[in-house]
Design a protein around this motif. Structure first.
Motif, short mmCIF file in Angstrom:
data_model
loop_
_atom_site.label_atom_id
_atom_site.label_comp_id
_atom_site.label_asym_id
_atom_site.label_seq_id
_atom_site.Cartn_x
_atom_site.Cartn_y
_atom_site.Cartn_z
N TYR A 56 -2.75 -18.37 73.62
CA TYR A 56 -3.35 -17.92 74.88
C TYR A 56 -4.85 -17.70 74.76
N ASP A 57 -5.40 -17.83 73.54
CA ASP A 57 -6.86 -17.74 73.43
C ASP A 57 -7.53 -19.08 73.74
N HIS A 58 -6.80 -19.98 74.44
CA HIS A 58 -7.29 -21.29 74.92
C HIS A 58 -7.42 -22.31 73.79
N LYS A 59 -7.05 -21.93 72.57
CA LYS A 59 -7.30 -22.82 71.45
C LYS A 59 -6.00 -23.50 71.00
N ILE A 60 -6.16 -24.70 70.54
CA ILE A 60 -5.07 -25.41 69.88
C ILE A 60 -5.53 -25.64 68.45
N HIS A 72 -8.71 -25.79 75.00
CA HIS A 72 -8.11 -26.26 76.25
C HIS A 72 -8.75 -25.60 77.47
N GLU A 73 -9.42 -24.54 77.29
CA GLU A 73 -10.10 -23.78 78.34
C GLU A 73 -9.17 -23.03 79.26
N LYS A 74 -7.91 -23.02 78.94
CA LYS A 74 -6.93 -22.22 79.71
C LYS A 74 -5.88 -21.79 78.69
N PRO A 75 -5.19 -20.67 78.93
CA PRO A 75 -4.09 -20.30 78.03
C PRO A 75 -3.13 -21.47 77.87
N VAL A 76 -2.84 -21.80 76.63
CA VAL A 76 -2.05 -23.01 76.38
C VAL A 76 -0.57 -22.66 76.46
N GLU A 77 0.14 -23.38 77.30
CA GLU A 77 1.56 -23.13 77.52
C GLU A 77 2.44 -24.07 76.74
N SER A 78 1.95 -25.27 76.49
CA SER A 78 2.80 -26.23 75.80
C SER A 78 1.94 -27.27 75.09
N VAL A 79 2.39 -27.64 73.91
CA VAL A 79 1.69 -28.66 73.13
C VAL A 79 2.74 -29.63 72.63
#
Lengths: 771, 534
Positions: free
Chosen positions: B198-202, B220-227
């Motif tokens: 959720y820190d926008h990072k992958i 990703h610039e948004k909280p990442v929900e799925s990769v």
């Protein structure tokens, strides 16, 4: 200069004896069409006025079927005798009265006995008394007269009847009776088998409360049918039994009882009268079938009705598409023809009543179109191909080739069943063709009923480059809200159309591919809307045209103060003008000339055309843009509603007649009744002669494919040669004939092979060596 | 004889994209199997994750509430509970051989258990991996061949790499600054995996260089929900916020494309495949994305184009697509599972069988029997023969289809034709008949001839349709005329008065609508004018 677009249906056509040719009265000539191809094969030229009847001399013997003789009569007072196979004029008889109809009874009655001498041939003609014509007070102008064709003179002092208007004479199929109808009565004469100059005729009259419009004689019996204006068909039986049977009553007791003739008005000589009523408006066609079992009738509805004479049962051939005028049967029992008011002759295959072929001329203008003339265009020209597009009454557009004088195609604009007797509520108003002829745009209007449900639809059609058939591309309902479209025009050399409305705005339509070249959709879409001060775009100026490649504009206005004005676009001022009512203007594409069609009644006030000949109703004036004096004039007839255009004579360029200097453009004029003239505008006499219509005189030998061949094509050539290779004889076997036949039947040798062996086995073989 | 034209309604403008693309046809061919209820609804608790077993018959595991359910791959029924946790379960993951299943719970535990539990070992964990301080939302087995390790991520923002056999955390990977909610193992390598937070990072991890930290970091610039990893292993797709991004990992973490067609947060991604015919490109990969706005979108990442989208009535939480391309499952926030299967062709199965046993080519076709006149089919032979190139075709004449009102119009029975059209269902046909009657100038005559019941029909129709914009031009005028003409009849009957009342109400409603539309136009037109001046 050549003319064309004549009416094919001014008078009944006639079949030749072998039913392979159809003789059609077309204006001053008789055109011969092949019934198998529907194309014109020849023309009989010679009459000076409209030909009113053509009678083919019937073949009395099967051998004489190849003979091709016919009589024609015309309004110029001549009766001519032709060999139409050649074609060649054989004889002319001048009777100095305009002939409206002619019958020759002796041709039908089989009087040419081998022993007897040949009698004089008499014709009965319906003429108009021209001396009385000037005197308007006398209304009785028509006469039925007798003419001795062998001696080429009228039979003096014998006038069968005077009738109000010269009408058509109807003859019975056996040739022993002729009749005419006049208002509410029928007049019938009996023609004796051996006709002489002075013969007293017996005559009967039949009466009715309504005006008659058609009549027909039964081929064998004393039966007469007549149709009236209300659509009733009256059938009298036993007509003239008392009068014509020389007083010798066959069944006296029955006929003397007056009450025993139901339906017959008192004083009429008939046994009975029955009435059939199916037609809703007047009956134009009545015809008995050759065996007399059926009666054909037709009228305004465009439906051919077949009545079984004994029972009154009906069969129909519906949707012929326009009112019927004549029904003619041919010597071939499987072929007959119907003439329709839309200038079309339909050939029917008979017992099944299918339309096999149609011969069509230019569609005639609608008789009631004047009511809606305020927004309607007539004929539209295709400049390059020499075609004209004619909107017809049954919601179609007909394409007609001026050079070939033949219909090219027809496009159904509005998918609606056409009822010929209805008053016009749906009409194809405007037609416009793009310059290359690949796109057409049409406007059709449905008139509202008490303000409800009016509809204007604008349609765009695209022409398939291979089949040359137009197919619908786009429909736009109510393109200018409720307002009607006043005119549409194509932009030359691009896919753009402008339509202007009575509502005050104009719209520019473009093909969608012009905007989005990748779009697969070829439809049309509105590109821009504009208006000028919100004024309706219906100025008194009716025609505007740029003159060729010069910087001049010609305008014409109608109304109370008609004006033809020439404007210079470079100086923006008037150069010259006439107080002239211009029906149509056409300007040349190549040079600065233009032609104006001016109806003559308005011309007379200006006095500029003193030299117009009698009978002409208008004149074509050819101007050069700089010069107010026309450098050529032609007088034409029926200028009201006529159209003018310059057309390219490029169709000639492949022919050797092309005149290289002036052949660039020809002037085409289509008159108000859709006859046309094509002339060379710069013509000296020579070049006029050099323009001649391309004649596709297809030979008669083009026989129709029928039966097996029409379905599966031609069979490969089949030779009847018998396989001549002899059977190889059986190898000399030692088998006796008894053993030959033993074994299964399918393995037996063929009979011809066996035969010699078998016979041989029966005979005692003599030993070769005789000692 | 000219052909006969039936009365047709006016043409309607057609949308240009009316026809289905082959791609949409494919996705529409996934249908709810008959044996499963249309909605297999059990509760209102969201389905947090869905996962297919990598080996045939591809069993499905779903986590919902505190339980993990297993659906047999052949039929998808009956479902069976295979594990039960002390707290809400999350992120089920199959081992590469499909024997074991791992899932996390919201207390931070990671559970490993048998995918097909026998009665003995029922509901018992084989291993329990404890180490996360907060909810373990990410549990993944490596996908290639490693059977002994897994990695997990938790709300404590730590990613842990475990040795399963020893229940031991081999090392913890730090670097994320917020909840780790998603991740995926590389399909080509057992050592590489990716996690999103959720820190926008992958972050991309390599266990071989665990000490260095993450190998690569993407924003990703948004909280990442799925990769997810795409099948090549060189690309990854990330979802977060309203968009899905495609990254090139081998090319240094370059952003390739950002797909922004969802309207709410994209919750889950998975790989899908489009199977079409046979050939080189018979199978094409797609990314399926589901979102809280209820849409499932199919994204073709080779062309960067959305090829299909599908609407569901509920917010979507999870999606899975079976590796044999036969089943697509979507789980919603309200506990519904949308299962759809595609009928796989029987021949393909047969072929694969044949190939397996190696005599695919040996099977010869049965010899065609020669037909003899003893057989009935002999007399019907050749009827389905297609015409050859040079054959002369005789076409049967096309029959014009005439409706009842067409026949009546052809007989000039105008009133009956109008009534017949009114009895029909389609208002455009009624209007077409009315227009034809106008063209014959008989409409008002018909109206005046209608008797009580038929007038009621007409009034009902007018009430229903006269405010429809397409017919309003004709029908409003007609309604006015009808009311004028038949005023006495209407007054005398209760039924007709009802119709009139309804009509009046509709007209008033329409006037209100027009009024408000004019107001809107009044608001907009100055703005448009200003915009036009610029």
């Amino acid at each position: 200069m050549f003319t064309g677009g004549k009416s094919f249906v001014s008078s009944p056509p006639a079949f030749s004896n072998d039913a392979k040719r159809l003789l059609v009265c077309t204006g001053n000539t008789v055109s011969i069409f092949s019934t198998s191809t529907g194309l014109q094969t020849g023309e009989l030229e010679g009459h000076g006025a409209k030909v009113t009847s053509v009678i083919v001399v019937p073949a009395s013997t099967p051998a004489s079927k190849v003979l091709c003789y016919c009589w024609t009569s015309s309004l110029d007072g001549n009766i001519k005798y032709w060999d139409f196979a050649a074609p060649e004029l054989m004889k002319t008889i001048d009777i100095r009265f305009p002939i409206h109809s002619m019958v020759i009874p002796s041709l039908l009655s089989q009087t040419t006995e081998s022993s007897g001498k040949i009698h004089d041939v008499f014709a009965y003609v319906s003429t108009e008394d021209v001396k009385l014509k000037a005197d308007k007070t006398i209304s009785v102008r028509g006469q039925i007269q007798k003419c001795n064709l062998t001696k080429s003179r009228l039979v003096g002092g014998l006038e069968l009847a005077k009738i109000e208007r010269p009408g058509s004479i109807i003859i019975s199929p056996s040739g022993n009776q002729i009749g005419v109808y006049e208002k509410c009565k029928l007049l019938i004469w009996e023609i004796p088998a051996k006709d002489l100059d002075q013969h007293c005729f017996k005559k009967i009259r039949l009466h009715h409360t309504k005006s008659f419009t058609a009549m027909a004689f039964h081929p064998t019996e004393r039966i007469l049918a007549a149709g009236d204006v209300t659509g009733r068909i009256l059938v009298w039986r036993g007509v003239g039994r008392k009068t014509f049977s020389n007083g010798k009553l066959i069944n006296g007791g029955l006929n003397e009882d007056e009450d025993d003739s139901p339906g017959v008005r008192s004083g009429d000589d008939a046994d009975s009268c029955t009435t059939w009523h199916w037609h809703s408006s007047q009956v134009n066609v009545l015809f008995f079938s050759s065996d007399g079992a059926y009666l054909y009738s037709g009228g305004r509805e465009g439906v051919l009705v077949v009545w079984q004479l004994d029972t009154g049962k009906k069969k129909f051939l519906p949707r012929i598409g326009s009112p019927l005028l004549y029904y003619i049967n041919s010597p071939d029992p499987t072929l007959s023809s119907i003439s329709c008011t839309d200038n079309r002759i339909q050939l029917l295959r008979m017992p099944s009543m299918e339309i096999v072929r149609s011969i069509s001329g230019i569609k005639l203008p609608s008789s009631r179109a004047e009511m809606y003339d305020a927004y309607g265009s007539g004929v539209v020209f295709n400049h390059t191909a020499g075609l004209i597009a004619v909107p017809t009454e049954n919601y179609r557009v007909q394409f007609y080739s001026l050079f070939d004088d033949r219909e090219v195609s027809e496009v159904q604009i509005c998918e609606r069943n056409h009822h010929p007797s209805d008053d016009i509520t749906v009409k194809v108003n405007l037609v416009a063709l793009s310059q290359d002829g690949s796109t057409m745009s049409t406007v059709e209007t449905r008139l509202p009923e008490e303000g409800i449900g009016g509809l204007v639809s604008l349609k765009f059609w695209a022409c398939d480059s291979q089949s040359k058939q137009f197919s619908l591309s786009t429909i736009i309902y109510e393109p200018h809200r409720e307002a009607a479209i006043s005119s549409i025009a194509f932009r030359p050399a691009s896919h753009m159309v402008v339509s202007s409305s009575h509502g005050g705005d104009f719209k520019v339509w473009v093909r969608r591919q012009e905007i989005h070249p990748k779009d697969q959709n070829t439809g049309w879409t509105c590109h821009a809307v504009g208006s000028y001060k919100k004024k309706p775009l219906t100025a008194p100026i009716t025609t505007l045209s740029f003159v060729g490649k010069s910087s001049y504009l010609v305008s014409a206005s109608r109304g109370a103060d008609p004006l033809l004005t020439m404007w210079s676009m470079s100086k923006l001022c008037t150069i010259w003008s006439y107080r002239l009512h211009a029906e149509a203007i056409a300007s040349s594409m190549l040079n600065s000339t233009f032609a104006v069609l001016a109806p003559s009644k308005l011309l007379k006030s200006t006095g500029s055309t003193a030299g117009t000949s009698q009978g002409a109703e208008g004149a074509i004036l050819l101007f050069n843009a700089e010069n107010p004096v026309p450098f050529a004039t032609w007088s034409v007839s029926k200028a009201q509603g006529g159209r003018l255009s310059f057309i390219q004579s490029s169709p000639f360029s492949d022919n050797d007649v092309a005149d290289t200097t002036t052949a660039g453009e020809l002037l085409a004029y289509v008159s108000g009744c859709h006859e046309y003239v094509v002339l060379s505008p710069h013509g000296d006499q020579d070049s006029k002669l050099s323009i001649s219509r391309r004649r596709n005189s297809s030979s008669l030998d083009e026989t129709e494919r029928f039966g097996y061949a029409s379905i599966y094509g031609e069979l490969p050539e089949f030779t009847m040669e018998i396989d001549q290779t002899p059977f190889e004889s059986m190898p000399q076997s030692e088998k006796t004939w008894k053993t030959i036949f033993s074994g299964p039947s399918h393995s037996l040798p063929p009979l011809p092979k066996l035969c010699s062996d078998f016979l041989e086995s029966l005979l005692e073989r003599r030993s070769t060596v005789v000692e | 004889m000219a052909e006969s034209f039936p009365v047709k309604p006016k043409l309607k403008p057609t949308a240009s994209k009316n026809t289905l693309t082959p791609e949409s046809k494919y996705w529409k061919s996934f249908k709810v199997p008959k044996e499963i209820d249309a909605l297999s609804k059990s509760s209102v608790i969201p389905i947090t994750s869905l996962s297919f077993s990598p080996v045939a018959p591809h069993d499905l595991a779903a986590t919902q509430s505190t339980n993990v359910f297993r659906f047999p791959g052949k039929t998808l029924i009956p479902k069976s509970k295979i594990a039960s946790f002390p707290d809400t379960s999350a992120s089920a993951s199959f081992r590469c051989d499909g024997q074991l299943l791992a899932a996390g719970d919201l207390r931070g535990g990671v559970h490993v258990f048998e995918a097909k539990p026998t009665s003995l070992s029922k509901l018992k964990d084989l291993r329990r991996l404890k180490g996360h301080a907060a909810a373990a939302r990410l549990v993944r087995y490596p996908r290639a061949s490693d059977k002994f390790h897994l990695f997990s991520g938790g709300d404590d923002s730590v990613v842990k790499y475990w040795d399963i056999a020893e229940e031991k955390c081999l090392f913890s990977l730090f670097g994320h600054k917020d909840y780790v909610r998603c991740g995926d193992a590389s399909p080509v390598s057992d050592e590489m995996f990716v996690s999103g937070s959720y820190d926008h990072k992958i972050k991309l991890w390599d266990v071989r260089v665990s000490s260095v930290g993450s190998v690569m970091e993407l924003n990703h610039e948004k909280p990442v929900e799925s990769v997810i990893y795409l099948p090549s292993g060189g690309l990854i797709a990330t979802a977060g916020g309203n968009f899905v991004k495609i990254w090139d990992v081998i090319g240094g973490g370059r952003l390739l494309y950002s797909m922004e067609s969802h309207n709410k947060t994209v919750t889950s991604l998975c790989m899908g495949k489009v199977v079409r015919g046979n050939g080189d490109d018979a199978e094409q990969n797609r990314i399926l994305s589901v979102s809280l706005d209820g849409y499932m979108k199919v994204f073709d990442y080779s062309k960067f184009k959305i090829t299909h989208s599908m609407k569901f009535p509920e917010p979507l939480m999870s999606v899975a697509f079976s590796p044999d391309c036969s089943t697509r499952v979507i789980g919603t926030a309200k506990g519904t599972m949308y299962i759809a299967r595609r009928k796989s062709k029987v021949e393909t199965e047969k072929n694969s069988l044949g190939d397996q046993f190696g005599f695919g080519a040996v099977v010869d076709e049965p010899q065609r029997k020669v037909l003899r006149p003893s057989h009935f089919r002999y007399f019907h032979r050749g009827q389905n023969q297609k015409p050859l190139e040079g054959d002369y075709l005789i076409k049967r004449q096309k029959k014009v289809k005439l409706a009842v009102y067409d026949k009546l119009l052809n007989k000039f029975r105008h009133k009956e034709a109008l009534v017949a059209a009114l009895n029909g269902k389609n208002p455009s046909n009624v209007v077409a008949v009315m227009e034809e009657l106008v063209a014959r100038k008989k409409l008002l005559k018909c109206v005046s001839n209608l008797d009580g019941v038929e007038l009621g029909l007409l009034m009902g129709f007018l009430q229903k349709c006269s405010t429809m914009p397409r017919y309003a031009g004709l029908l409003t005028k007609l309604a006015k005329k009808v009311v004028e003409m038949r005023a006495d009849d209407i007054r005398s009957s209760v039924e007709q008065r009802n119709h009139i009342r309804n009509l009046k109400r509709d007209v008033e409603e329409e006037l209100r609508v027009q009024q408000s539309l004019l107001e809107v136009q009044g608001i907009i037109s100055p703005m448009l004018r200003i915009a036009g001046k610029r």
